[in-house]
Scaffold this active site. Structure first.
Site, PDB file in Angstrom:
ATOM      1  CB  CYS A  96      -1.917  -2.909   5.477  1.00  0.00           C
ATOM      2  SG  CYS A  96      -3.619  -2.287   5.468  1.00  0.00           S
ATOM      3  CG  ASP A 139      -1.927  -1.138   1.186  1.00  0.00           C
ATOM      4  OD1 ASP A 139      -1.960  -1.905   0.198  1.00  0.00           O
ATOM      5  OD2 ASP A 139      -2.674  -1.300   2.177  1.00  0.00           O
ATOM      6  CE  LYS A 178      -3.665  -4.387   1.367  1.00  0.00           C
ATOM      7  NZ  LYS A 178      -4.379  -3.528   2.323  1.00  0.00           N
TER       8      LYS A 178
END
Length: 206
Positions: free
Chosen positions: A161, A12, A112
């Site tokens: 994450c 990310d 995601k």
């Protein structure tokens, strides 16, 4: 250069998780040059990048829950759910992968958090969903079929994450190295708990 059985997982690395973004990590932009250099060096023969990619009405957004504000906690599918500011909305500038990195070196870009009703921190499994299970993303199988035995993890956010991805990588049978200096947290107050969680999984912290 690492062997063919080692993969780099970049989590990310998106503008919304950097200063000025919707959900900034502390100094989240500081890791970008080093990660860009890592990809340019081609030390990893397999590189995976994940991209948070939410619909505008995602269930984790505080804006979807009347009377709640960002960072409140609610119950979602019987589990605690932190409510976030709207972030990484599909197609938005904040959801793009950071332009300072040459992503042509990535072998796989995994999006995601695409399902409205379930959050997704980990690259390997979604959070608990309506069926009280964590649905797999397919990444573990993809890596196993490529002969990957060890995963090195970096990116944003260290305490959510990246942590969950590292834990699930270990559960999926990979040796894991957590590249601490190439991560940044939503809150540095969580760093001690993050280290404890990684140690409990036997994950090596660089």
């Amino acid at each position: 250069m690492y062997g063919t059985d080692v993969a780099l997982l970049v989590i990310d690395l998106q503008p919304d998780f950097m200063p000025g973004g919707a959900l900034p990590c502390q100094h989240g932009d500081a890791i970008v040059p080093a990660i860009a250099a890592l990809l340019d060096a081609r030390d990893y023969q397999t590189v995976v990048a994940t991209q948070d990619w939410h619909p505008a009405d995602h269930a984790s957004f505080a804006s979807q829950h009347v009377g709640h504000k960002p960072f409140d906690s609610i119950q979602l599918h019987g589990q605690p759910q932190t409510l976030w500011p709207d972030h990484c909305v599909q197609g938005s500038a904040g959801a793009s992968l950071d332009a300072r990195v040459d992503w042509k070196h990535a072998d796989l870009i995994l999006r995601k958090g695409t399902q409205r009703d379930v959050d997704s921190y980990s690259a390997f499994r979604e959070n608990i969903g309506p069926q009280a299970t964590r649905a797999p993303t397919g990444l573990a199988g993809w890596l196993h079929e490529r002969g990957i035995r060890e995963v090195h993890v970096c990116g944003l956010a260290r305490d959510y994450c990246v942590l969950w991805s590292a834990q699930d990588a270990a559960i999926s049978g990979f040796a894991v190295r957590f590249l601490w200096e190439l991560t940044r947290p939503v809150s540095a107050a969580n760093d001690a708990a993050t280290r404890i969680a990684l140690n409990e999984c036997g994950i090596h912290i660089d």
